[in-house]
Design a protein around this motif. Structure first.
Motif, PDB file in Angstrom:
ATOM      1  N   HIS A  23       0.835  -1.210   0.000  1.00  0.00           N
ATOM      2  CA  HIS A  23       0.000   0.000   0.000  1.00  0.00           C
ATOM      3  C   HIS A  23       0.865   1.254   0.000  1.00  0.00           C
ATOM      4  CE1 HIS A  23      -3.886  -2.033   1.678  1.00  0.00           C
ATOM      5  NE2 HIS A  23      -3.613  -2.374   0.430  1.00  0.00           N
ATOM      6  N   PHE A  50      -5.808  -1.346 -10.048  1.00  0.00           N
ATOM      7  CA  PHE A  50      -7.146  -1.336  -9.439  1.00  0.00           C
ATOM      8  C   PHE A  50      -8.185  -1.560 -10.523  1.00  0.00           C
ATOM      9  CE2 PHE A  50      -4.621   0.803  -6.309  1.00  0.00           C
ATOM     10  CZ  PHE A  50      -5.194   0.431  -5.098  1.00  0.00           C
ATOM     11  N   GLU A  51      -9.120  -2.452 -10.271  1.00  0.00           N
ATOM     12  CA  GLU A  51     -10.193  -2.711 -11.216  1.00  0.00           C
ATOM     13  C   GLU A  51     -11.229  -1.587 -11.193  1.00  0.00           C
ATOM     14  OE1 GLU A  51     -13.261  -6.352 -11.989  1.00  0.00           O
ATOM     15  OE2 GLU A  51     -11.295  -6.834 -11.175  1.00  0.00           O
ATOM     16  N   HIS A  52     -11.419  -0.993 -10.016  1.00  0.00           N
ATOM     17  CA  HIS A  52     -12.406   0.071  -9.835  1.00  0.00           C
ATOM     18  C   HIS A  52     -11.735   1.272  -9.186  1.00  0.00           C
ATOM     19  CE1 HIS A  52     -15.507  -2.811 -10.829  1.00  0.00           C
ATOM     20  NE2 HIS A  52     -14.988  -3.627  -9.928  1.00  0.00           N
ATOM     21  N   SER A  53     -11.976   2.443  -9.748  1.00  0.00           N
ATOM     22  CA  SER A  53     -11.346   3.651  -9.205  1.00  0.00           C
ATOM     23  C   SER A  53     -11.836   3.949  -7.791  1.00  0.00           C
ATOM     24  CB  SER A  53     -11.581   4.848 -10.122  1.00  0.00           C
ATOM     25  OG  SER A  53     -12.945   5.136 -10.247  1.00  0.00           O
ATOM     26  N   GLN A  54     -13.051   3.492  -7.445  1.00  0.00           N
ATOM     27  CA  GLN A  54     -13.567   3.723  -6.091  1.00  0.00           C
ATOM     28  C   GLN A  54     -12.673   3.042  -5.040  1.00  0.00           C
ATOM     29  OE1 GLN A  54     -15.310   2.496  -8.657  1.00  0.00           O
ATOM     30  NE2 GLN A  54     -17.326   3.444  -8.792  1.00  0.00           N
ATOM     31  N   SER A  55     -12.171   1.863  -5.374  1.00  0.00           N
ATOM     32  CA  SER A  55     -11.274   1.157  -4.449  1.00  0.00           C
ATOM     33  C   SER A  55      -9.979   1.933  -4.262  1.00  0.00           C
ATOM     34  CB  SER A  55     -10.952  -0.240  -4.971  1.00  0.00           C
ATOM     35  OG  SER A  55     -12.119  -1.005  -5.103  1.00  0.00           O
ATOM     36  N   PHE A  56      -9.467   2.476  -5.361  1.00  0.00           N
ATOM     37  CA  PHE A  56      -8.258   3.289  -5.295  1.00  0.00           C
ATOM     38  C   PHE A  56      -8.492   4.536  -4.457  1.00  0.00           C
ATOM     39  CE2 PHE A  56      -6.048   6.984  -7.196  1.00  0.00           C
ATOM     40  CZ  PHE A  56      -4.773   6.690  -6.753  1.00  0.00           C
ATOM     41  N   ASN A  57      -9.615   5.241  -4.727  1.00  0.00           N
ATOM     42  CA  ASN A  57      -9.932   6.451  -3.968  1.00  0.00           C
ATOM     43  C   ASN A  57     -10.018   6.165  -2.479  1.00  0.00           C
ATOM     44  OD1 ASN A  57     -10.100   8.206  -6.183  1.00  0.00           O
ATOM     45  ND2 ASN A  57     -12.244   7.721  -6.534  1.00  0.00           N
ATOM     46  N   LYS A  58     -10.659   5.066  -2.127  1.00  0.00           N
ATOM     47  CA  LYS A  58     -10.840   4.700  -0.721  1.00  0.00           C
ATOM     48  C   LYS A  58      -9.484   4.424  -0.053  1.00  0.00           C
ATOM     49  CE  LYS A  58     -13.413   1.509   2.187  1.00  0.00           C
ATOM     50  NZ  LYS A  58     -14.364   0.372   2.219  1.00  0.00           N
ATOM     51  N   LEU A  59      -8.615   3.671  -0.727  1.00  0.00           N
ATOM     52  CA  LEU A  59      -7.287   3.388  -0.175  1.00  0.00           C
ATOM     53  C   LEU A  59      -6.483   4.672  -0.037  1.00  0.00           C
ATOM     54  CD1 LEU A  59      -5.039   1.402   0.723  1.00  0.00           C
ATOM     55  CD2 LEU A  59      -4.342   1.349  -1.684  1.00  0.00           C
TER      56      LEU A  59
END
Length: 76
Positions: A23, A50-59
Protein backbone atom coordinates in the motif's frame (compact mmCIF):
# COMPACT_ATOMS: atom_id res chain seq x y z
CA UNK A 1 11.82 -19.05 0.12
CA UNK A 2 8.27 -19.73 1.25
CA UNK A 3 5.63 -16.98 1.37
CA UNK A 4 5.32 -17.48 5.14
CA UNK A 5 9.08 -17.01 5.64
CA UNK A 6 9.11 -13.93 3.41
CA UNK A 7 6.19 -12.36 5.33
CA UNK A 8 7.95 -13.06 8.61
CA UNK A 9 11.25 -11.66 7.34
CA UNK A 10 9.63 -8.47 6.00
CA UNK A 11 7.79 -7.94 9.27
CA UNK A 12 10.96 -8.36 11.34
CA UNK A 13 13.04 -6.10 9.07
CA UNK A 14 10.53 -3.31 8.47
CA UNK A 15 7.98 -3.62 11.25
CA UNK A 16 5.28 -3.60 8.58
CA UNK A 17 3.14 -6.30 7.03
CA UNK A 18 3.47 -7.17 3.36
CA UNK A 19 0.15 -5.46 2.67
CA UNK A 20 1.28 -2.27 4.42
CA UNK A 21 4.45 -2.16 2.32
CA UNK A 22 2.51 -2.72 -0.91
CA UNK A 23 0.00 0.00 0.00
CA UNK A 24 2.83 2.40 0.84
CA UNK A 25 4.45 1.84 -2.56
CA UNK A 26 1.11 2.19 -4.37
CA UNK A 27 0.46 5.53 -2.64
CA UNK A 28 3.98 6.74 -3.53
CA UNK A 29 3.40 5.90 -7.21
CA UNK A 30 -0.07 7.46 -7.13
CA UNK A 31 1.27 10.71 -5.65
CA UNK A 32 3.96 10.83 -8.31
CA UNK A 33 1.44 10.32 -11.13
CA UNK A 34 -1.06 12.77 -9.64
CA UNK A 35 1.57 15.48 -9.34
CA UNK A 36 3.40 14.97 -12.64
CA UNK A 37 0.82 13.79 -15.20
CA UNK A 38 -2.55 14.82 -16.57
CA UNK A 39 -3.93 11.28 -16.31
CA UNK A 40 -7.36 11.03 -14.73
CA UNK A 41 -7.71 9.43 -11.33
CA UNK A 42 -9.42 6.47 -13.01
CA UNK A 43 -6.50 6.05 -15.43
CA UNK A 44 -4.01 6.15 -12.58
CA UNK A 45 -6.06 3.64 -10.60
CA UNK A 46 -6.12 1.29 -13.59
CA UNK A 47 -2.35 1.68 -14.18
CA UNK A 48 -1.74 0.77 -10.54
CA UNK A 49 -3.79 -2.41 -10.85
CA UNK A 50 -7.15 -1.34 -9.44
CA UNK A 51 -10.19 -2.71 -11.22
CA UNK A 52 -12.41 0.07 -9.84
CA UNK A 53 -11.35 3.65 -9.21
CA UNK A 54 -13.57 3.72 -6.09
CA UNK A 55 -11.27 1.16 -4.45
CA UNK A 56 -8.26 3.29 -5.30
CA UNK A 57 -9.93 6.45 -3.97
CA UNK A 58 -10.84 4.70 -0.72
CA UNK A 59 -7.29 3.39 -0.18
CA UNK A 60 -5.70 6.73 -1.07
CA UNK A 61 -7.95 8.65 1.30
CA UNK A 62 -7.45 6.14 4.13
CA UNK A 63 -3.66 6.48 3.84
CA UNK A 64 -3.39 10.24 3.22
CA UNK A 65 -6.57 11.72 4.73
CA UNK A 66 -7.32 13.50 1.43
CA UNK A 67 -8.79 12.35 -1.86
CA UNK A 68 -6.62 11.94 -4.96
CA UNK A 69 -8.27 15.01 -6.52
CA UNK A 70 -7.60 17.11 -3.40
CA UNK A 71 -3.98 15.93 -3.50
CA UNK A 72 -3.69 16.94 -7.18
CA UNK A 73 -5.29 20.35 -6.51
CA UNK A 74 -2.64 21.07 -3.88
CA UNK A 75 -0.09 21.19 -6.74
CA UNK A 76 -2.06 23.69 -8.84
Amino acid sequence: MSPQYMRSLLKSLTGQTTQQIIHEKLIEKAKEKLSTTDLTVSEIAYELGFEHSQSFNKLFKSKTDISPLEFRKSFN
